[in-house]
Design a protein around this motif. Structure first.
Motif, short mmCIF file in Angstrom:
data_model
loop_
_atom_site.label_atom_id
_atom_site.label_comp_id
_atom_site.label_asym_id
_atom_site.label_seq_id
_atom_site.Cartn_x
_atom_site.Cartn_y
_atom_site.Cartn_z
N VAL A 165 -2.49 1.51 10.67
CA VAL A 165 -1.97 2.02 9.39
C VAL A 165 -1.62 0.87 8.45
CG1 VAL A 165 -0.24 3.49 8.28
CG2 VAL A 165 -1.13 4.10 10.56
N ASP A 166 -0.57 0.12 8.76
CA ASP A 166 -0.16 -0.97 7.86
C ASP A 166 0.37 -2.18 8.63
OD1 ASP A 166 2.23 0.03 8.76
OD2 ASP A 166 3.08 0.44 6.78
N GLY A 167 -0.03 -2.33 9.88
CA GLY A 167 0.48 -3.44 10.68
C GLY A 167 -0.30 -4.74 10.48
N ASP A 168 0.17 -5.77 11.15
CA ASP A 168 -0.45 -7.10 11.11
C ASP A 168 -1.78 -7.05 11.87
OD1 ASP A 168 -1.06 -9.78 11.02
OD2 ASP A 168 0.59 -10.41 12.33
N LEU A 169 -2.87 -7.43 11.23
CA LEU A 169 -4.19 -7.42 11.87
C LEU A 169 -4.54 -8.76 12.52
CD1 LEU A 169 -6.18 -5.51 9.09
CD2 LEU A 169 -5.45 -4.60 11.31
#
Length: 212
Positions: A165-169
């Motif tokens: 969703v919006d986490g660190d990649l």
């Protein structure tokens, strides 16, 4: 796809190993007909999980400091962390329905959920004679946004999917994700420039026809 109502459980951040113990309990309850089909939505602190056939060269450098845990699901290495929506599916399959059939259904339901969020996605067909190519990819950029790894025991599924969703990649780059050296992992935020965990949860529940 046929209607398949699911009871929904929702938690925030749960450590991976305690979550696995709880999942085993849920599977046992479903096998004994003590609970309905269940979708458990949660997130994990940073952890790499590996399937039984993950090559050692696919693992991250230990100096990264992220634990690596062996798991019983299908598939290979996956990263979990905050900002990712994990869905564990404890579902009793119909007679004659195989785990591969259900995985393909899960892919379609997640494609539907992401479409509702304004992000066109697709599952990919597996070339004949090849290992099942599981997951969900964005249509426009061709990046992978959902990883899926499941298993079946006495007719009941366990494990499930991980939707970024919006986490660190960045941690995805520290290892070989999903057995695919060239895969480019992405998230809703990376693709759309914005993301809401609450909106994602609502879209996923609607796609899986949940109630609770």
């Amino acid at each position: 796809m046929r209607q398949r109502p699911l009871s929904v459980m929702r938690d925030e951040l749960v450590d991976y190993e305690p979550a696995m113990e709880r999942m085993k309990e849920l599977v046992g309850e479903r096998q004994r007909e003590e609970r309905p089909d269940t979708l458990w939505l949660l997130s994990h602190p940073p952890v790499f999980t590996i399937g039984r056939r993950t090559p050692i060269e696919h693992l991250p450098d230990p100096s990264r400091g992220v634990p690596v845990v062996e798991t019983t699901r299908g598939g290979q290495l996956t990263y979990h962390g905050p900002g990712q929506l994990v869905g564990y599916l404890i579902v009793k399959l119909d007679e004659g329905e195989g785990i591969v059939d259900y995985v393909r259904e899960v892919e379609l339901r997640l494609v539907e959920a992401l479409g509702k969020l304004g992000l066109p996605c697709e599952r990919r067909d597996t070339p004949p004679g090849s290992e099942l190519l599981t997951g969900v990819w964005t249509v426009e950029t061709g990046r992978k946004i959902v990883s899926i790894g499941m298993r079946q025991s006495r007719g009941v599924t366990s494990h499930g999917f991980a939707l970024n969703v919006d986490g660190d990649l960045e941690p995805w780059k520290w290892a070989v994700a999903c057995g695919m050296p060239d895969v480019d992992m992405t998230s809703i935020k990376r693709e759309l420039g914005r993301a809401s965990m609450d909106e994602t949860v609502a879209a996923v529940i609607e796609a899986f026809e949940g109630y609770g």
